[in-house]
Design an enzyme around this catalytic site. Sequence first.
Site, PDB file in Angstrom:
ATOM      1  N   LYS A   1     -13.873 -12.010   9.609  1.00 22.36           N
ATOM      2  CA  LYS A   1     -12.956 -11.161  10.198  1.00 22.36           C
ATOM      3  C   LYS A   1     -13.237 -11.488  11.738  1.00 22.36           C
ATOM      4  O   LYS A   1     -14.237 -12.063  11.953  1.00 22.36           O
ATOM      5  CB  LYS A   1     -13.408  -9.640   9.880  1.00 22.36           C
ATOM      6  CG  LYS A   1     -12.182  -8.652  10.283  1.00 22.36           C
ATOM      7  CD  LYS A   1     -11.243  -8.674   9.302  1.00 22.36           C
ATOM      8  CE  LYS A   1     -10.054  -7.915   9.575  1.00 22.36           C
ATOM      9  NZ  LYS A   1      -9.119  -7.811   8.478  1.00 22.36           N
TER      10      LYS A   1
ATOM     11  N   GLY B   1       2.817   6.764   5.223  1.00 23.18           N
ATOM     12  CA  GLY B   1       2.936   5.331   5.911  1.00 23.18           C
ATOM     13  C   GLY B   1       4.196   4.574   5.379  1.00 23.18           C
ATOM     14  O   GLY B   1       3.842   3.901   4.403  1.00 23.18           O
ATOM     15  N   VAL B   2       5.462   4.424   6.083  1.00 26.13           N
ATOM     16  CA  VAL B   2       6.197   3.555   5.569  1.00 26.13           C
ATOM     17  C   VAL B   2       6.379   2.338   6.465  1.00 26.13           C
ATOM     18  O   VAL B   2       7.403   2.127   6.840  1.00 26.13           O
ATOM     19  CB  VAL B   2       7.391   4.516   5.203  1.00 26.13           C
ATOM     20  CG1 VAL B   2       7.366   5.515   4.189  1.00 26.13           C
ATOM     21  CG2 VAL B   2       8.005   5.145   6.526  1.00 26.13           C
ATOM     22  N   GLY B   3       5.392   1.659   6.843  1.00 29.60           N
ATOM     23  CA  GLY B   3       5.272   0.602   7.588  1.00 29.60           C
ATOM     24  C   GLY B   3       5.729  -0.629   6.604  1.00 29.60           C
ATOM     25  O   GLY B   3       6.227  -0.375   5.548  1.00 29.60           O
ATOM     26  N   HIS B   4       5.196  -1.829   6.664  1.00 24.76           N
ATOM     27  CA  HIS B   4       5.233  -3.013   6.079  1.00 24.76           C
ATOM     28  C   HIS B   4       5.049  -2.810   4.540  1.00 24.76           C
ATOM     29  O   HIS B   4       5.974  -3.005   3.707  1.00 24.76           O
ATOM     30  CB  HIS B   4       4.458  -4.182   6.461  1.00 24.76           C
ATOM     31  CG  HIS B   4       4.962  -4.792   8.073  1.00 24.76           C
ATOM     32  ND1 HIS B   4       4.478  -4.299   9.210  1.00 24.76           N
ATOM     33  CD2 HIS B   4       6.016  -5.493   8.182  1.00 24.76           C
ATOM     34  CE1 HIS B   4       4.927  -4.969  10.027  1.00 24.76           C
ATOM     35  NE2 HIS B   4       6.038  -5.602   9.554  1.00 24.76           N
ATOM     36  N   VAL B   5       3.787  -2.294   4.403  1.00 19.93           N
ATOM     37  CA  VAL B   5       3.432  -2.229   2.681  1.00 19.93           C
ATOM     38  C   VAL B   5       4.287  -0.918   2.252  1.00 19.93           C
ATOM     39  O   VAL B   5       4.755  -1.186   1.285  1.00 19.93           O
ATOM     40  CB  VAL B   5       1.945  -2.103   2.420  1.00 19.93           C
ATOM     41  CG1 VAL B   5       1.522  -2.076   1.106  1.00 19.93           C
ATOM     42  CG2 VAL B   5       1.262  -3.369   3.366  1.00 19.93           C
TER      43      VAL B   5
HETATM   44  P1  NAD Z   1       2.119  -1.138   9.622  1.00 22.30           P
HETATM   45  O1  NAD Z   1       1.433  -0.744  10.675  1.00 22.30           O
HETATM   46  O2  NAD Z   1       3.631  -1.803   9.151  1.00 22.30           O
HETATM   47  O3  NAD Z   1       2.422   0.353   8.788  1.00 22.30           O
HETATM   48  C1  NAD Z   1       1.624   1.432   8.974  1.00 22.30           C
HETATM   49  C2  NAD Z   1       2.567   2.861   9.054  1.00 22.30           C
HETATM   50  O4  NAD Z   1       1.689   3.954   8.989  1.00 22.30           O
HETATM   51  C3  NAD Z   1       3.376   2.834  10.382  1.00 22.30           C
HETATM   52  O5  NAD Z   1       4.683   3.029   9.934  1.00 22.30           O
HETATM   53  C4  NAD Z   1       2.748   4.110  11.453  1.00 22.30           C
HETATM   54  O6  NAD Z   1       3.713   4.655  12.200  1.00 22.30           O
HETATM   55  C5  NAD Z   1       2.271   4.841   9.922  1.00 22.30           C
HETATM   56  N1  NAD Z   1       1.284   5.819  10.528  1.00 22.30           N
HETATM   57  C6  NAD Z   1       0.393   5.451  11.325  1.00 22.30           C
HETATM   58  N2  NAD Z   1      -0.283   6.559  11.766  1.00 22.30           N
HETATM   59  C7  NAD Z   1      -0.016   7.562  10.699  1.00 22.30           C
HETATM   60  C8  NAD Z   1      -0.406   8.873  10.596  1.00 22.30           C
HETATM   61  N3  NAD Z   1      -1.189   9.533  11.040  1.00 22.30           N
HETATM   62  N4  NAD Z   1       0.292   9.388   9.556  1.00 22.30           N
HETATM   63  C9  NAD Z   1       1.579   8.879   8.853  1.00 22.30           C
HETATM   64  N5  NAD Z   1       1.898   7.664   9.081  1.00 22.30           N
HETATM   65  C10 NAD Z   1       1.165   7.084  10.088  1.00 22.30           C
HETATM   66  O7  NAD Z   1       0.846  -1.553   8.505  1.00 22.30           O
HETATM   67  P2  NAD Z   1       0.813  -2.199   6.980  1.00 22.30           P
HETATM   68  O8  NAD Z   1       0.985  -3.629   7.066  1.00 22.30           O
HETATM   69  O9  NAD Z   1       2.106  -1.606   6.150  1.00 22.30           O
HETATM   70  O10 NAD Z   1      -0.417  -1.877   6.442  1.00 22.30           O
HETATM   71  C11 NAD Z   1      -0.851  -0.496   5.913  1.00 22.30           C
HETATM   72  C12 NAD Z   1      -2.211  -0.454   5.726  1.00 22.30           C
HETATM   73  O11 NAD Z   1      -2.416  -1.219   4.410  1.00 22.30           O
HETATM   74  C13 NAD Z   1      -3.022  -0.701   6.845  1.00 22.30           C
HETATM   75  O12 NAD Z   1      -4.338   0.310   6.828  1.00 22.30           O
HETATM   76  C14 NAD Z   1      -3.384  -2.114   6.585  1.00 22.30           C
HETATM   77  O13 NAD Z   1      -4.867  -2.391   7.080  1.00 22.30           O
HETATM   78  C15 NAD Z   1      -3.495  -2.153   5.056  1.00 22.30           C
HETATM   79  N6  NAD Z   1      -3.336  -3.562   4.383  1.00 22.30           N
HETATM   80  C16 NAD Z   1      -2.135  -4.009   4.670  1.00 22.30           C
HETATM   81  C17 NAD Z   1      -1.703  -5.200   4.197  1.00 22.30           C
HETATM   82  C18 NAD Z   1      -0.789  -6.230   4.450  1.00 22.30           C
HETATM   83  O14 NAD Z   1      -0.565  -7.161   3.677  1.00 22.30           O
HETATM   84  N7  NAD Z   1       0.040  -5.813   5.391  1.00 22.30           N
HETATM   85  C19 NAD Z   1      -2.825  -5.896   3.326  1.00 22.30           C
HETATM   86  C20 NAD Z   1      -4.178  -5.023   3.014  1.00 22.30           C
HETATM   87  C21 NAD Z   1      -4.390  -4.074   3.633  1.00 22.30           C
END
Ligand code: NAD
Length: 367
Positions: free
Chosen positions: A95, A195-199
Amino acid sequence: MSAETSVISNVEKREANVFAMVEPMEHEQVMYFNDKETGLKGIIGIHNTVLGPSLGGCRIWNYENESDALWDVLRLSRGMTFKSSISGINLGGGKAVIIGNPKVKRDEAFWRRFGKFVDSLNGNYITAEDVGTSTDVMSIVMQETKHVTGKPISAGGTGDPSPFTAYGVFLGVKASVKQLTGSDSMEGKKVAVQGVGHVGFYLIGHLIKAGAIVYVCDINQANLDKATKEYPSITVVAPEEIYGLDVDVYAPCALGATVNGSTINQLKCSIIAGAANNQLADENVHGHALLDKGIIYAPDFLINAGGVINCYREIHNLSKQQTMDLIENIYSRTLQIFEKSAKENIPTQEAAIRIAVERIENEKKKQ
Ligand code: NAD
């Protein structure tokens, strides 16, 4: 480079006691990097390379102090070792953390300098995107090093890993439902996605298609709007309501450490299975707490491994089908961990770590 030397205080010297942190966690190598011209400074942690070169994302964060940055890189790189091992791929754990405000936009020189530092490790560490970095950043980094994954499709990479991560998480949810009910049907199952971000966004798609009833929360209105537009049947709740919902599954897809002493008391779900890294605030305490409460916990580093498997695809030029086959294994491995946990009466997280370590130890004997 400046010819001046600076004097550091005894307090700073004490805080810089790296071995006190590194030795118990058994890291192989820790590299501090610093570039005055671009303001780049950070740490690369290489935890274990028995199975292959270490791989893990590059994160930018406003760490309060150097010890916090070191702790984060050590913890996260160790997690990557377990993640790759349990996923059956030949990568080690690494990392990078960069100390600074993730919201500040950095120029090309900054990222090229980072690429040079990565390159100086001769492939022992392979970088990728993480919090505060992106596939676009990786396309700059790749100008200085070939040891980079998570590149944009236009640069010969596989692009956003989130759909792969989301599919793996969905399989982890299904395996957990199978463990609970004997069937992995999602029809009518209630799932709370935090959390409705990327994943989270892609996960909702799989859940809805499988007939689940989905509740969501987020602190970002634009992301919520995107999700409700695409999936009008979902119910939005306030962020603080998510833990107490009467649902079958709580899927943390926002932040780490959301499974802690306070939230475990509120949870009414039977299953926790989501994408966020390091969901258990303290893996020695909260894994046992979930076991005692009878909540099935699908270990995060196992079910969110779709992203790293996709990076593996980039390194070895695997086909999309070969990648999906590797991700499909998440389902059976999750069930295997539940079985081990029940047999040995240990938390699922511990069962998963034991299996990951065993694979590394077996490989080490052959070397
Ligand atoms: P992202 O930043 O696109 O989405 C995260 C979402 O969570 C955002 O919409 C954000 O506004 C929301 N959020 C933040 N704080 C919050 C809270 N207190 N309550 C509700 N929602 C909240 O991230 P991502 O890429 O979707 O990843 C999500 C999680 O999965 C992270 O912890 C990341 O480390 C983990 N992860 C992601 C991947 C990947 O391929 N993207 C792979 C492994 C692990």
